[in-house]
Each structure stands twice: as structure tokens, then as C-alpha cells.
Design a protein around this motif. Sequence first.
Motif, mmCIF file in Angstrom:
data_model
loop_
_atom_site.group_PDB
_atom_site.id
_atom_site.type_symbol
_atom_site.label_atom_id
_atom_site.label_comp_id
_atom_site.label_asym_id
_atom_site.label_seq_id
_atom_site.Cartn_x
_atom_site.Cartn_y
_atom_site.Cartn_z
ATOM 1 N N LEU A 56 0.820 -1.210 0.000
ATOM 2 C CA LEU A 56 0.000 0.000 0.000
ATOM 3 C C LEU A 56 0.854 1.261 0.000
ATOM 4 O O LEU A 56 0.410 2.318 -0.463
ATOM 5 C CB LEU A 56 -0.922 -0.001 1.225
ATOM 6 N N PRO A 148 -2.305 7.123 -2.389
ATOM 7 C CA PRO A 148 -3.620 7.168 -3.045
ATOM 8 C C PRO A 148 -3.659 6.235 -4.247
ATOM 9 O O PRO A 148 -2.616 5.877 -4.814
ATOM 10 C CB PRO A 148 -3.756 8.641 -3.450
ATOM 11 N N PRO A 149 -4.849 5.827 -4.677
ATOM 12 C CA PRO A 149 -4.939 4.878 -5.807
ATOM 13 C C PRO A 149 -4.365 5.422 -7.105
ATOM 14 O O PRO A 149 -3.941 4.651 -7.958
ATOM 15 C CB PRO A 149 -6.446 4.617 -5.926
ATOM 16 N N CYS A 162 -14.430 0.381 -7.414
ATOM 17 C CA CYS A 162 -15.048 0.199 -6.103
ATOM 18 C C CYS A 162 -16.543 0.498 -6.223
ATOM 19 O O CYS A 162 -16.936 1.562 -6.722
ATOM 20 C CB CYS A 162 -14.390 1.119 -5.077
ATOM 21 N N VAL A 169 -9.501 1.384 -8.507
ATOM 22 C CA VAL A 169 -8.505 1.118 -7.469
ATOM 23 C C VAL A 169 -7.706 -0.111 -7.891
ATOM 24 O O VAL A 169 -8.275 -1.078 -8.415
ATOM 25 C CB VAL A 169 -9.180 0.879 -6.101
ATOM 26 N N HIS A 177 -9.053 -0.567 0.628
ATOM 27 C CA HIS A 177 -9.881 0.565 0.208
ATOM 28 C C HIS A 177 -11.358 0.305 0.499
ATOM 29 O O HIS A 177 -12.094 1.218 0.897
ATOM 30 C CB HIS A 177 -9.660 0.820 -1.284
ATOM 31 N N GLU A 180 -12.136 1.006 4.180
ATOM 32 C CA GLU A 180 -12.216 2.435 4.467
ATOM 33 C C GLU A 180 -13.519 3.033 3.955
ATOM 34 O O GLU A 180 -14.146 3.864 4.624
ATOM 35 C CB GLU A 180 -11.018 3.150 3.840
ATOM 36 N N CYS A 181 -13.941 2.602 2.772
ATOM 37 C CA CYS A 181 -15.206 3.113 2.232
ATOM 38 C C CYS A 181 -16.380 2.726 3.118
ATOM 39 O O CYS A 181 -17.297 3.518 3.345
ATOM 40 C CB CYS A 181 -15.413 2.587 0.810
#
Length: 599
Positions: A56, A148-149, A162, A169, A177, A180-181
Motif C-alpha cells: 500500500l 492514493p490509488p 469500487c 482502485v 480501500h 475504508e469506504c
Amino acid sequence: MARSFPGFFRKEARGKKRFAPYTPTQPGKSFLVNFFFLEKQREKTPNGEEELQLILAGLGKRSLILNENITHSEFSDLLLSTYPRLANIFGGWLLHKSTGGGGQRRLAVIPPDLNGYTSQQLKAVSGNGKYTMYIAPLQEELDTVPLPPEAKEFEKMPKAQCTTCKKMVPLQILPGHIKECKKQLVDLCDSAEEESCKEEDECSAALCYEKSKTAECPVCSNAFHPEIIEFHAASCGSRTSDGDGHESSDPISTFQSSEDILNWISYQVDETNTFSICVSRTDLYNRGMQQWQRQKKTSPKCRLKVTFFVEAGIDTGALTKDFLTEMLVEIEKRLFVEGPDKKGKNPIYCLNSLDCNYFRTAGEVMAASLAQGGPCPNFLREWCFKYLCSGDSDSIQVSASDVTDLELSQLIVKINSASDDNISDLIGDIVTCGYTGIVSVDKRDSIIRAVILHSTMRLIPMLDQLRKGLQLYELPKIMKTHQDLCQPLFVTGEDNKVHSCLNHSNARPEFVVNLEKSLYILGLTVPWEADVGEAYEWKSQKCIELAAEAELYGWHTRVLPAEVGCGEFLVILTTRLLKDVGIRSKKVQILHRDCNNTS
């Protein structure tokens, strides 16, 4: 000729040799090597969570294709294009290699050659691409904050959208991710709930204000306006509640007779599927047990369909009843033993049958026999039936007559007739039964009680398996609720006379043999050779009602159709009947010979 004409036979090119011809260098072969970029110097390889964190952060594992002629500068440029964060390292870096083994392995430094890391060195150290090479900075420590993506490190990675935020992503960071969403979505929902709670509080305050204007009825506890509460309370006390006198809708509690129980069980049979088995009459018990246990496609709760070896009969119900009758007879002989008082049988103490789940299969056969028109398994002792009803051994009362084991029953006789002089000879057998007290004539009752409990309580595992098999049609629940109605179906009765139903039957069998609670109904037919199967089914169906009615009164009933016109079938049937009756083999052989001479 070469001497005479040297110009024609000269191999070298003519003219002066000004310069050698240009020969382009051929590119070397390529090989694949896996690299892993670490954030700092480590002694061991990272674990799974650390690897995901490094990925990541734009570090982690990458696969590079190297040429055999690559130099150190070309190799550094290739790493820089793959890991953009490598440009932030000013203190140098070195390659490491992990040692053998599993899990987190130790890292060993790979020193570069005089010309740096070359293709020959990388190919040799990595085992031609088999091992992963680790890149570790010497002096710096990179941060592991997730990128970031849309970062440059993730440009070449495959991506997916996503479904929550509709962003593209990379697949490697998509799981993190998504979490987090979801957290952000939950936070938004919580904020919305807080706003709705404020609105509900305002509404509840308004309702409380409205309730303050009403009064509660002391009888029904309902709220009414103060002006009409007096009129309501005057008539509310005379009303009756709708819940009084409500009866249970459970059909099990409505049974009035044994026939009601059998009818209800028969309705529980699954008619949409069939439970098919193929057995042999010569080895019915073993083959039947194996086929019953191996049938995994359907349940024994389905309609049973039986096929016998070397028989062309089509099962429309009679073959099933014939199988259930014969199978229960074999189960009674092999898995149960009768006491000297002839008042029922106990399960035999056989750990091999217990390990093979034969008692559970026997319980399923008993349940199927009751549900699908077979005979009743009314050969158990009363204490066994009571345990099957409750499943509790504390509520069972047993006596010396309930001991069906021959050795233990003889031991009880010896204890009763023993004196102070010879009771010491029985100490070994008494201690084996679990008695730990003083062995003397004064303790005779306690010793006999220990022998009785040892003989009966060791059969509890067999009865537990039998009870599990009877759960096929919820029989334990019915037996617990209607113990008096179910007892004739499982316990041996006291009436050994033929019931009057046999004399008033419309079936009119040719022979009815009555032998100690067993009925043999013989039916003679003379069919054509092509109609043997149909004649067998027709004659069997004709006596079904008669046999079923006799079973309700505790009789072991067998319907034996005999086709006279089909060769020696009558002889085989007669031989089987005589053996079941108890005639010795010599007399059976003589009768068999006489029948062959007359047929």
C-alpha cells in the motif's frame, strides 16, 4: 591446378584488407527475477500483514525481466522506473537474499561485484529467478503511509472499480480501500441516525404532552380521553379476554388411539421420492443393513421401494411389507435377547454392532415399518420402552427379571442360593459387575442390585442409538406424550390368543397358523408362469388389512403367498415356514423330499 591458376583457387578475398566487416552483437537471453522493496534494514523477511502494508505504501514485491548483458547502471535505472520511491534514497541500498525454511526467514547481504550488480551475479544468486531478492536502504527509513490509488507506483497494476465510491482502485490495495469506504459509509449513517434521533425525541416529547391529556383504564390499561374514560371503564370489566380457553394446535396432543398415531406417522412419509434398496433373501440382515446405511441420496423417510435378487416382482407395497417383516424378524433375532420369563427382549450387549450403528439403523427400520404398513416392533421389555420414551435412566425401575444375559442371570441365582461358606467363590464375578462393598450374605440385596444395574445400564448406549433411529418420524416425542397408546406398539402383550378379527376377516386366507404370538397367513394361488409376479402382489395385498389389524394386537404376522404353479416355490416356502416354526432339520429334509416326489 592450384599452382597453375592460383587466382581461381584462392580463398581470401581479392584486394587490400582495409578494415574488418561489422558484426552486430546479438542480444542475450532474458530471465525473470522477483524483487521486494523494504522500508528499512531488516534481519528477517516481513510477515503477511507487513507485506500488505508495504504494498500500500508503493513498496513490496515486483517482478522484473533482466537481460543477461545488463549492467549495474541499467539495472539501477530499471529499479528506479519500477520503484519511484527509490529516488528518495541518498544513502545507498543493497540487495539481500533470504535463507531456506518457511515463515519469516533471515536475510543475508549480497555484496556487489567490482562493476556493481551484473546479470551474471543476479542470475547466480537468485537461482535463475527462483528466489526473491530484497532491496533494503542502508541509512534511510521510508514511511509506510498508504498512497492514493492514482499514485505513480500503481500505474501498471490492474485495477477494478469500487462499488461504493465508484473509483478505479488497484487490485492489490482494493481490500483495504473497501474497508475504508465502509467505515466512511457507517460514519455517514451514524450522523444521519443522530439527526433522526433528535427528530424522534421531539416527536416523543410531543406524544408525552398528548398523553398527559389522556387517562389510563385500570382494567385494560388503554389510554382514553378523560371525558369518555368513565363510560369505558363501566363496560370494560364485563368483557372476557380472547386468549382464555385457547387450546394447543399441536396434532400430537390430539391422538386418542394407536390407530391415530399410525395414521399420522403414515402421512409423514415423503411420497415424492423413493428410498430404494436391493436385498437378497439368503442374507437379508447383512445386506439390508449395508444397503440401508449406504443409501445417501434419499432419506428413509421417503417411500421405501424394495427389490429382491433373482425375483422379477415389482414393488407396489407388498414387497416392502415383506422386507420389513423379514427384516424385523432378523433384527429381533440378532440385536435383541429374551429373558426366561418371555416378557420381552433387551438389546444384546454387542459393541461391534454399536460401532457399526446397527442399532440406529434398526430404529429407522422400526419407524419405517410403523409408517409404511409393516409389522409393529412389539418385542421390547417395558423398561426399554420407558427409556425410549423419556431418554432418562434415573426414572427407570428394573428388577431381576429384566436381566436377560444368561451369565448374569445365573450369577443372580448363585447369589440367592449362596451361603457364608461359598459366597466368597463369587467375589470375582461380583466385583466385575461394579460392586465395591463387603461381599457377604447380609449384603445379598445390594449385590443383586449391583448385578441388575450392571446388566441393564450397560445397554443404555444401544438404546440411545435405537432412540436416534426412531426420531425419523418424531416417535420419541409421540411416545413421551402418549406412553400408554404407544406401549402396545413396542412392548410384548399378555394376550396370546388369536383375536376375533381373524375369524371375521374378508380376506379368507387358506391357512392361519398360530404359534406363540406369531401368525403365518398362507395364501395359495395357481397362476400362469407369466403372471407369477402379479399373482404374488395380488395375494399379498389381499391379506394386508388382516395382517395390519393383527399387528395392532401385538402379533408377529407374516403373509406368505404360495404360487403352486411355479415349480418348486411351494417347497422353498414350506421349508422356510417349517424352520421358523421350530421343526428340526431332519424332519424338514424328509418333508422336502416328499414334496419333491409329489410335485
